[in-house]
Structures are given as C-alpha cells and as structure tokens.
Design a protein around this motif. Structure first.
Motif, PDB file in Angstrom:
ATOM      1  N   ASP A   8       0.901  -1.243   0.032  1.00  0.00           N
ATOM      2  CA  ASP A   8       0.034  -0.015   0.080  1.00  0.00           C
ATOM      3  C   ASP A   8       1.201   1.205   0.023  1.00  0.00           C
ATOM      4  N   ALA A   9       0.269   2.465  -0.236  1.00  0.00           N
ATOM      5  CA  ALA A   9       0.951   3.626   0.060  1.00  0.00           C
ATOM      6  C   ALA A   9       2.019   3.912  -0.865  1.00  0.00           C
ATOM      7  N   GLU A  10       3.238   4.294  -0.363  1.00  0.00           N
ATOM      8  CA  GLU A  10       4.405   4.650  -0.987  1.00  0.00           C
ATOM      9  C   GLU A  10       5.107   3.420  -1.805  1.00  0.00           C
ATOM     10  N   LEU A  11       5.102   2.514  -1.053  1.00  0.00           N
ATOM     11  CA  LEU A  11       5.626   1.110  -1.597  1.00  0.00           C
ATOM     12  C   LEU A  11       4.856   0.768  -2.824  1.00  0.00           C
ATOM     13  N   TRP A  12       3.489   0.836  -3.110  1.00  0.00           N
ATOM     14  CA  TRP A  12       2.744   0.572  -3.888  1.00  0.00           C
ATOM     15  C   TRP A  12       3.016   1.534  -5.234  1.00  0.00           C
ATOM     16  N   LYS A  13       3.015   2.754  -4.713  1.00  0.00           N
ATOM     17  CA  LYS A  13       3.087   3.842  -5.909  1.00  0.00           C
ATOM     18  C   LYS A  13       4.411   3.734  -6.386  1.00  0.00           C
ATOM     19  N   VAL A  14       5.692   3.347  -5.845  1.00  0.00           N
ATOM     20  CA  VAL A  14       6.636   3.496  -6.590  1.00  0.00           C
ATOM     21  C   VAL A  14       6.767   2.496  -7.619  1.00  0.00           C
ATOM     22  N   GLN A  15       6.397   1.147  -7.162  1.00  0.00           N
ATOM     23  CA  GLN A  15       6.173  -0.177  -8.095  1.00  0.00           C
ATOM     24  C   GLN A  15       5.105   0.239  -9.472  1.00  0.00           C
ATOM     25  N   ARG A  16       4.138   0.901  -8.935  1.00  0.00           N
ATOM     26  CA  ARG A  16       3.292   1.436 -10.073  1.00  0.00           C
ATOM     27  C   ARG A  16       3.630   2.205 -10.971  1.00  0.00           C
ATOM     28  N   LYS A  17       4.323   3.376 -10.553  1.00  0.00           N
ATOM     29  CA  LYS A  17       5.042   4.221 -11.583  1.00  0.00           C
ATOM     30  C   LYS A  17       6.065   3.555 -12.257  1.00  0.00           C
ATOM     31  N   THR A  18       6.861   2.707 -11.756  1.00  0.00           N
ATOM     32  CA  THR A  18       7.869   2.254 -12.511  1.00  0.00           C
ATOM     33  C   THR A  18       7.312   1.375 -13.746  1.00  0.00           C
ATOM     34  N   ALA A  19       6.290   0.466 -13.311  1.00  0.00           N
ATOM     35  CA  ALA A  19       5.853  -0.594 -14.313  1.00  0.00           C
ATOM     36  C   ALA A  19       5.232   0.246 -15.213  1.00  0.00           C
ATOM     37  N   SER A  20       4.175   1.175 -14.886  1.00  0.00           N
ATOM     38  CA  SER A  20       3.360   1.987 -15.767  1.00  0.00           C
ATOM     39  C   SER A  20       4.139   2.745 -16.677  1.00  0.00           C
ATOM     40  N   TYR A  21       5.286   3.258 -16.302  1.00  0.00           N
ATOM     41  CA  TYR A  21       6.378   4.080 -17.326  1.00  0.00           C
ATOM     42  C   TYR A  21       6.810   2.819 -18.426  1.00  0.00           C
TER      43      TYR A  21
END
Length: 370
Positions: free
Chosen positions: A78-91
């Motif tokens: 959740d939170a920042e941990l999820w956001k970092v992985q989501r951002k990298t994968a999305s890019y």
C-alpha cells in the motif's frame, strides 16, 4: 487463485441480492464489529479506486495473510511502496522497447509451441484441457517478461514441459489465498493450529518459488549483465533495490500476469465456441487487415495492426465483462466515509466490489436513459 476466494460471492444468489438492492450495494454484518460492504455500483467502484483511493488501501489483514509469499510486492503493498512500483511499471509498460520485447516473445511462444500443439491435437482428434494449455502459455510468457527466463511449461505436447516452478507457484498461490476463507473465524484458527501439514507444505512451496527467483537475481548481479528488456532489469537499474525487494516485485508481477491472462483467454475461447457468428466476424476482420497490409496468410500481425482489430477488442472486452479475470476484490476503509450511492462505510470496514455481478446487472453497463 481468486476463484476459490470468491466461490461464495460470485454466485447467482449474490447477484440477485445486489440486483434487488436499490443501490446495488448491501451491508453484511458479521460477529462483533465485523462489517463488509458489497457493491456492484460503478460509481462506488470509481469512488473506491480513484476518487478516494488513499482511503481504501488493501489493509493490514490482506497484507498480513499474504506476507510470507508476496512480501512487499505490488500486489501486497500500500501507500508509497505500491506507488513506486506502480509508477515504474506503468512507465516501462508504455515504452516501445518493452512492447517489442513482449510481442517477440509471445509470437515465438505461439508459433513454436501453442499452434503446433493445437494443430497436432486437431489432426489426431485429441481432447485438450484448453484452460491448462492457456495457463502454461501465460506462465511461460509472464516469466519471460518478468526476468527473461523460459520455464518451458508449454513444451512437448503441452502437458510434459518443465512445470516444477509453475506447480510450486500455483500451489503456493492457492494455499495462500485459501487463508481468506477462514482467517477471521474461530474454526479457522483451530484449523490452522491443528493442520500443521498444510502450513509446512506452504512454507516448502514458497521456498521453491523464492529460491528460483533469488538465483536468477543473484546470477544477474554477479555477472553484471547489461540491461535486458525484461522487468527485472528495469527495476535493477535502481541500485537502492535490494535482491529481496526485487524478488518480491517479480513474484507479484508473475502472480498478476499469469492468473489474469489465462483466465481471460479461457473464458473468451469458451464463449467464442458458443457464438460461431462472432468467430466468423473476427476472422473477417483479421482477413481484411491482412489484405490491406499485403500480408501472407499465417504471417504475424504487428502491434499497430493489432490496434486496428476493433471487433476483436470489443469481443474480448465483452468476455471480460461477463467473466472478469478478478471477479471480486476487497479494500479496507481507513476513515468513515459515504459512498456515492449513500451507503455509509465505517472505519475498519471491508469494502468488496463485485465485478462479476457488475457485469450482469444491466444498470451497471447500460446508460440510464436507455
């Protein structure tokens, strides 16, 4: 995986209950202060997953139950941990290089394994378990995408490939998600205490999965391999990611990619077998695009040509409406909230959005004005 968790929810009875509710939402009150909101209202789903996204994380219970298997991967964070992985994968998923990498690997898997297996079965009139074939197909492809390793699950005749890693992964997933069936009940706690064998079995399965991925990561780091096109290489580009964290990321992506792809394809082909007219329309569209681009019969379509297959896209979308790869999912509410349909959600309550029901309740996918 999700199928066993949702067995009691993805039923006609649940759909009828939600259909009869004016807001397509209902509140289940369990023992003590255990409450669960179940909804099939699209406006509520948008509220949970977008408008008030930060107020509806996976929650402590969800993360704790899957901690030993998925650790800190995107599916269990959740939170920042999820956001970092989501951002990298999305890019990365939007880069041309990764798209080409996926296209190349899927093309090879189709031409050298899937089609020959189906062709031979047709010639010999052999009955195939298509769901099993597609699970193997999806697992090979997601492993290549994740860390550029071919497990060869679809090798041979489609049933004799190297499946040790796949089988361990599948069984670990089933046992891990099975915890949701009894995690909060007294019977479940007693069962967990007495059933030492299953607990030990899960531990052994997780060890097989983790060691397999750990060895690949270790090998990459020791050999200092130049950047490849897979996801592992892209996450390794950041030096601050530890080997354990990289493993967690990869295991989560394999989980999500394997289940969603094979489930969507299995339902699509089953529905297609019931609708010969839809199959003919798809073939006509493929032939039209082939002729327009001067392609030979059997030649692989490009990524841009796939984008022109609007009827095929609509058919797959319709299949996923009826049989969503993830039929249900749950979130935990951080602070008191009111959903768009007026339903109150208390702090600590679970909120389950029911995609299977939402795809079958007319108001969910038809305009209200007709």
């Amino acid at each position: 995986m999700i199928e066993m968790v949702s067995k009691g929810l993805a039923t006609l009875e649940t759909i009828e209950v939600l259909s009869d509710c004016p807001t397509n939402s209902t509140v289940f009150r369990g023992p003590g202060k255990v409450h669960d909101i179940i909804t099939a209202d699209p406006s509520n789903v948008e509220h949970i997953l977008k408008t008030k996204f930060k107020n509806y994380p996976k929650g402590t219970r969800f993360i704790t139950l899957l901690q030993d298997f998925l650790r800190r991967g995107i599916f269990n964070s959740d939170a920042e941990l999820w956001k970092v992985q989501r951002k990298t994968a999305s890019y990365e998923f939007n880069t041309k290089s990764l798209r080409n990498f996926v296209m190349e690997n899927v093309t090879v898997e189709i031409n050298t394994r899937l089609l020959p297996i189906l062709s031979k079965a047709s010639q010999t009139q052999r009955v195939l378990d298509l769901q099993d074939i597609l699970e193997r197909f999806a697992f090979d492809n997601i492993c290549k995408l994740a860390f550029n390793v071919d497990p060869g699950c679809l090798g041979g005749d489609g049933t004799t490939g190297n499946t040790e890693f796949m089988k361990a992964f599948e069984d670990a997933t089933t046992l891990s998600f099975g915890r949701f069936m009894y995690a909060s009940s007294f019977l479940g706690r007693v069962k967990k205490y007495l059933n030492v064998g299953l607990k030990r079995k899960l531990k052994d399965l997780i060890k097989i999965v983790h060691e397999f991925v750990d060895n690949i990561i270790k090998s990459r780091m020791e050999l200092k391999v130049e950047k490849e096109e897979d996801l592992l290489s892209r996450f390794m580009a950041t030096d601050e990611n530890s080997p354990e964290y990289l493993r967690d990321i990869i295991v989560s992506f394999i989980l999500v990619g394997r289940d969603s792809t094979s489930s969507a394809l299995s339902w699509f082909f089953w529905l297609l077998s019931l609708k010969p007219e839809v199959k003919q329309n798809i073939l006509k569209e493929l032939d039209k695009i082939r002729v327009r681009n001067s392609k030979k019969l059997g030649e692989t379509y490009s990524f841009d040509e796939l984008r022109d297959m609007h009827y095929l896209h609509a058919a797959i979308s319709e299949a996923m409406r009826l049989y969503a790869p993830v039929p249900i999912d749950s979130k935990a509410c951080l602070t008191d909230d009111i959903l768009p349909d007026g339903t109150f959600v208390g702090k600590g309550w679970d909120v389950t959005y029911h995609m299977y029901a939402m795809g079958r309740i007319a108001v969910s996918f038809c305009r209200k004005d007709g």
